[in-house]
Design a protein around this motif. Sequence first.
Motif, short mmCIF file in Angstrom:
data_model
loop_
_atom_site.label_atom_id
_atom_site.label_comp_id
_atom_site.label_asym_id
_atom_site.label_seq_id
_atom_site.Cartn_x
_atom_site.Cartn_y
_atom_site.Cartn_z
N ALA B 126 -22.79 15.41 1.24
CA ALA B 126 -21.48 15.88 1.71
C ALA B 126 -20.96 16.96 0.77
O ALA B 126 -21.45 17.14 -0.34
CB ALA B 126 -20.50 14.72 1.78
N LEU B 127 -19.94 17.64 1.23
CA LEU B 127 -19.36 18.72 0.44
C LEU B 127 -17.85 18.52 0.35
O LEU B 127 -17.19 18.25 1.34
CB LEU B 127 -19.67 20.07 1.10
CG LEU B 127 -19.52 21.30 0.22
CD1 LEU B 127 -20.51 21.28 -0.92
CD2 LEU B 127 -19.71 22.56 1.05
N HIS B 128 -17.32 18.65 -0.85
CA HIS B 128 -15.88 18.59 -1.06
C HIS B 128 -15.37 20.00 -1.31
O HIS B 128 -15.96 20.74 -2.09
CB HIS B 128 -15.54 17.70 -2.25
CG HIS B 128 -16.03 16.30 -2.12
ND1 HIS B 128 -15.29 15.28 -1.56
CD2 HIS B 128 -17.22 15.73 -2.45
CE1 HIS B 128 -15.99 14.16 -1.56
NE2 HIS B 128 -17.16 14.39 -2.10
N LEU B 129 -14.28 20.35 -0.66
CA LEU B 129 -13.74 21.71 -0.76
C LEU B 129 -12.37 21.72 -1.41
O LEU B 129 -11.56 20.82 -1.20
CB LEU B 129 -13.60 22.32 0.63
CG LEU B 129 -14.83 22.26 1.55
CD1 LEU B 129 -14.45 22.57 2.99
CD2 LEU B 129 -15.89 23.23 1.06
N ALA B 130 -12.11 22.74 -2.21
CA ALA B 130 -10.78 22.96 -2.78
C ALA B 130 -10.30 24.31 -2.27
O ALA B 130 -10.96 25.32 -2.50
CB ALA B 130 -10.84 22.96 -4.30
N ASP B 131 -9.17 24.29 -1.58
CA ASP B 131 -8.67 25.53 -0.96
C ASP B 131 -9.76 26.21 -0.15
O ASP B 131 -9.96 27.43 -0.25
CB ASP B 131 -8.12 26.48 -2.04
CG ASP B 131 -6.71 26.09 -2.49
OD1 ASP B 131 -6.11 25.21 -1.84
OD2 ASP B 131 -6.23 26.66 -3.47
N LYS B 132 -10.46 25.41 0.63
CA LYS B 132 -11.53 25.90 1.54
C LYS B 132 -12.75 26.45 0.83
O LYS B 132 -13.67 26.94 1.47
CB LYS B 132 -10.96 26.95 2.51
CG LYS B 132 -9.66 26.50 3.16
CD LYS B 132 -9.34 27.14 4.46
CE LYS B 132 -8.13 26.41 5.02
NZ LYS B 132 -7.57 26.80 6.20
N LYS B 133 -12.78 26.39 -0.50
CA LYS B 133 -13.97 26.85 -1.20
C LYS B 133 -14.77 25.64 -1.69
O LYS B 133 -14.19 24.63 -2.08
CB LYS B 133 -13.59 27.74 -2.39
CG LYS B 133 -13.21 29.16 -1.96
CD LYS B 133 -12.83 30.02 -3.14
CE LYS B 133 -11.50 29.57 -3.73
NZ LYS B 133 -10.99 30.48 -4.77
N PRO B 134 -16.08 25.73 -1.68
CA PRO B 134 -16.92 24.61 -2.13
C PRO B 134 -16.55 24.22 -3.55
O PRO B 134 -16.37 25.08 -4.41
CB PRO B 134 -18.33 25.19 -2.08
CG PRO B 134 -18.26 26.33 -1.13
CD PRO B 134 -16.87 26.89 -1.26
N TYR B 135 -16.44 22.93 -3.77
CA TYR B 135 -16.03 22.45 -5.09
C TYR B 135 -17.08 21.50 -5.67
O TYR B 135 -17.53 21.68 -6.79
CB TYR B 135 -14.68 21.74 -4.96
CG TYR B 135 -14.05 21.35 -6.26
CD1 TYR B 135 -13.48 22.31 -7.08
CD2 TYR B 135 -14.00 20.02 -6.67
CE1 TYR B 135 -12.89 21.97 -8.28
CE2 TYR B 135 -13.41 19.67 -7.87
CZ TYR B 135 -12.86 20.63 -8.66
OH TYR B 135 -12.28 20.29 -9.86
#
Lengths: 230, 230
Positions: B126-135
């Motif tokens: 899975a991918l977690h995003l911060a402000d729509k950017k990959p985090y």
Amino acid sequence: MSNSWSEIRDEIKRRVLERELLPGAKLPNDQELAEEFGCARTTVQRAMQDLVHSGTVNRRRKGGTTVTLHPITRTTFDIPITRLEIQTAGKEYGYFLVSREIRVSPTHVASSFGLAKPMEMLHVVALHLADKKPYIYEDRWIVHSTTPEILDIDLSRESANEWLIRNRPYSDCEVRFLAKNATHHEAELLSADPGDAVFVMERTTWINKAPITMVRAIAAPGYQLVTKAS
Amino acid sequence: MSNSWSEIRDEIKRRVLERELLPGAKLPNDQELAEEFGCARTTVQRAMQDLVHSGTVNRRRKGGTTVTLHPITRTTFDIPITRLEIQTAGKEYGYFLVSREIRVSPTHVASSFGLAKPMEMLHVVALHLADKKPYIYEDRWIVHSTTPEILDIDLSRESANEWLIRNRPYSDCEVRFLAKNATHHEAELLSADPGDAVFVMERTTWINKAPITMVRAIAAPGYQLVTKAS
DNA sequence: TAGTGGTCTAGACCACTCA
DNA sequence: GAGTGGTCTAGACCACTAG
């Protein structure tokens, strides 16, 4: 009843673990718990102290004791003297000085110390070896106005790492862990390839707000920091 | 005299810092210190407990209290739920499921759990995003024989990270920090370039020796873990 | 302002471990 | 065996803070 503080701690931990106590739940006050466990309130207090430390519960006067709302993973790492880390692993320790010069620090070094402007510092680069293989590349800036004695030390014989630890204890230390690609120079010294991912531990230390040193320790590829959390 | 345990702790720390007490030096016993500071022995004990915790001194019955011979840097890191880490930084949290399948784990995953043989597990990426950017890129193996409920959860809506933390507390956790070069796949998802150095946090958890999950959290380039040491 | 946790005391006994 | 730290008690007072 024979309840020791660690048994009380374990029992509370169990209740949290088994979800008898949910995150955010309020525990009885210390007096009530003391009665439940048949012990003095001091003993409950000792158990709670440990639970606060491990991040299991929060305590506030009047507000009482509650189970931590958002569980976190709390880990503790010990970073030893490099020589001891190598010798403890049963390996032969080696060291050599790569460079030593007095020059004006880059801006990022000064700002890491909280200094407004770059200033002259002693810049030392050295390599630590384990069984004759490169282990840690150490890039260090020393504020020699705070620690003038360092200028008289023969850093080709004794590492700045050890001299400072033995002679200049610190009161505050900021630690940063990060990953970076090895530069050509770093790769060459670490027997790695340029661009290889390397693990970096940066430490900046002060004694009573006076800056002492900032070190960037770059570990050879494959290095891992391992620990157990609560 | 008005000496609290924390004042006593600070005074001992000062003596170590100012080198009035050298590494390996033996301190007076608790009774003598209590007399010196004009307090109860319990209070000295409380101060010493803190000094042991911070690694400043060692204490052994009959052997007495000595200043730690080889100073170490002891650091504590809190690893929060990824969503909270992002939101606490004031950023918008986003999440999406990359893949989910049941398959036999690689050998290194099994051995990390202490299992002799690879076995079927649920593999979730899975991918977690911060402000729509990959985090953070999250690669997780879940032992679904221990946690069968996870198979019924819609992991495209709720991250395994949060579901597990809320529903499957752990009693033991091993943490590893390391650096690696991003693979093509990881780089693509993290909007990075293949080969970029990335910071990796691996956690393996158990509940009473039963394996639960192993997660490799890969942070986007530039990520740093920062803390203050004692 | 009242309830709760934090600290301190004086004393006792226990548990290690060094010599 | 003796010296030292670790734990526990019963009680007191203090320091915060939620309501």
